[in-house]
Design a protein around this motif. Sequence first.
Motif, mmCIF file in Angstrom:
data_model
loop_
_atom_site.group_PDB
_atom_site.id
_atom_site.type_symbol
_atom_site.label_atom_id
_atom_site.label_comp_id
_atom_site.label_asym_id
_atom_site.label_seq_id
_atom_site.Cartn_x
_atom_site.Cartn_y
_atom_site.Cartn_z
ATOM 1 N N UNK A 28 -2.016 0.641 10.957
ATOM 2 C CA UNK A 28 -3.215 0.135 10.899
ATOM 3 C C UNK A 28 -4.283 0.934 10.339
ATOM 4 N N UNK A 29 -4.173 2.232 10.684
ATOM 5 C CA UNK A 29 -5.154 3.324 10.292
ATOM 6 C C UNK A 29 -4.721 3.234 8.665
ATOM 7 N N UNK A 30 -3.503 3.486 8.151
ATOM 8 C CA UNK A 30 -3.363 3.278 6.795
ATOM 9 C C UNK A 30 -3.682 2.254 6.076
ATOM 10 N N UNK A 31 -3.573 1.168 6.695
ATOM 11 C CA UNK A 31 -4.224 -0.111 6.047
ATOM 12 C C UNK A 31 -5.508 0.007 5.862
ATOM 13 N N UNK A 151 1.118 6.554 5.640
ATOM 14 C CA UNK A 151 1.294 6.234 4.164
ATOM 15 C C UNK A 151 2.159 4.976 4.088
ATOM 16 N N UNK A 152 2.985 4.513 5.029
ATOM 17 C CA UNK A 152 3.545 3.156 5.270
ATOM 18 C C UNK A 152 2.404 2.249 5.297
ATOM 19 N N UNK A 153 1.534 2.188 6.087
ATOM 20 C CA UNK A 153 0.504 1.336 6.332
ATOM 21 C C UNK A 153 -0.247 1.185 5.014
ATOM 22 N N UNK A 154 -0.456 2.317 4.308
ATOM 23 C CA UNK A 154 -1.325 2.328 3.159
ATOM 24 C C UNK A 154 -0.725 1.379 2.120
#
Lengths: 235, 110
Positions: A28-31, A151-154
């Motif tokens: 969620x942080x990445x997003x 990175x995945x979330x981003x």
Amino acid sequence: MYDWSALPRGARASLSVAGLVMAASFLGFGALVRSLEVGLLPGLATTVFIWALPGQVVALDMLASGANLLAMALAVTLTAVRLLPMVVLVMSKVRLEGARRWPLYALSHFVAVTIWRIAEDGIDEVDRPQRLPWLTGLGLALMSSMLVMTSIGYHLAQSLPPLLAACLVFLTPSFFFISLFANAKFRMDYIAIAAGALIGPLCHQYYPEFDLLAGGLIGCTIAYLIGRAGRKRSK
Amino acid sequence: MSNSFYPILLILIGGGLTTYVWRFMGVWMSERVDPEGELLMWVRCVATAIVAALVAGIVLSPNAILASTGLEMRVAAIAAGVLAFYATGKNTGLGVAASVVVLFALALLS
């Protein structure tokens, strides 16, 4: 002397419920990093340098709004004060008399809510000379996994349907808010939650750059005074 | 590259060092201070209120991605998360899951 053979075993302990909750939060942080439009690299930098989600979100939020170094330093440092008691508690469980001290200062960089909870719950079964290496291994494993999750979330945030992306972004504030209740022990903790949540947005209307500081300081002082009065009366 | 270097430096100094100060002090104080003392009680309060203010800010005036959901949905989702947390005997994971599911369901139904 510390028994460093426990380091890989600590790393394996990252595969736990606490690690899973943390992984979801960093997804969620990445997003959230994506939605702030500051780029992935600053997001990863906060994971390595700050390693505490509230401070990371504050730092990036201020970066996005173009706040200066002093404002960022003040706001982030105030969110990090809460790490101090956690570090004190963790250190009291791993310290070895007569051992070198630098490993304590290295381990302290990994101490945040998750490591603190794990140290409270699971460290008693580990032999004392193995505790610091065990937690250090856990911290290293968690930090490298969370760089991947960030990175995945981003990248997910831009390829997912908007509603799913919104849910991912929502994970982090939801986790913060609920863990405030999970860590609340005294009445003043609950008053501080309510006061911060009400006064923060109010201050945002007038001083957008200092809403967190103002919300935190005014909210906590109200909570502290009410809470202290309550404790005195109950004595 | 100079464009992306400055934010990293800003985060290292304004975020990293200012955070590590407290961890450093924690190690230093761990031999000297009462973890349940009055000073740390106030400190806990500031930290708690700041995080609450942070969450309130995100819920009330979110950035681009989250702004696609309605304000009342986000408030309801947070409230549902806290309720679920207590209903499940203080299970943080289930509370977080419930709040996200409620947000998803409300946004889907609207």
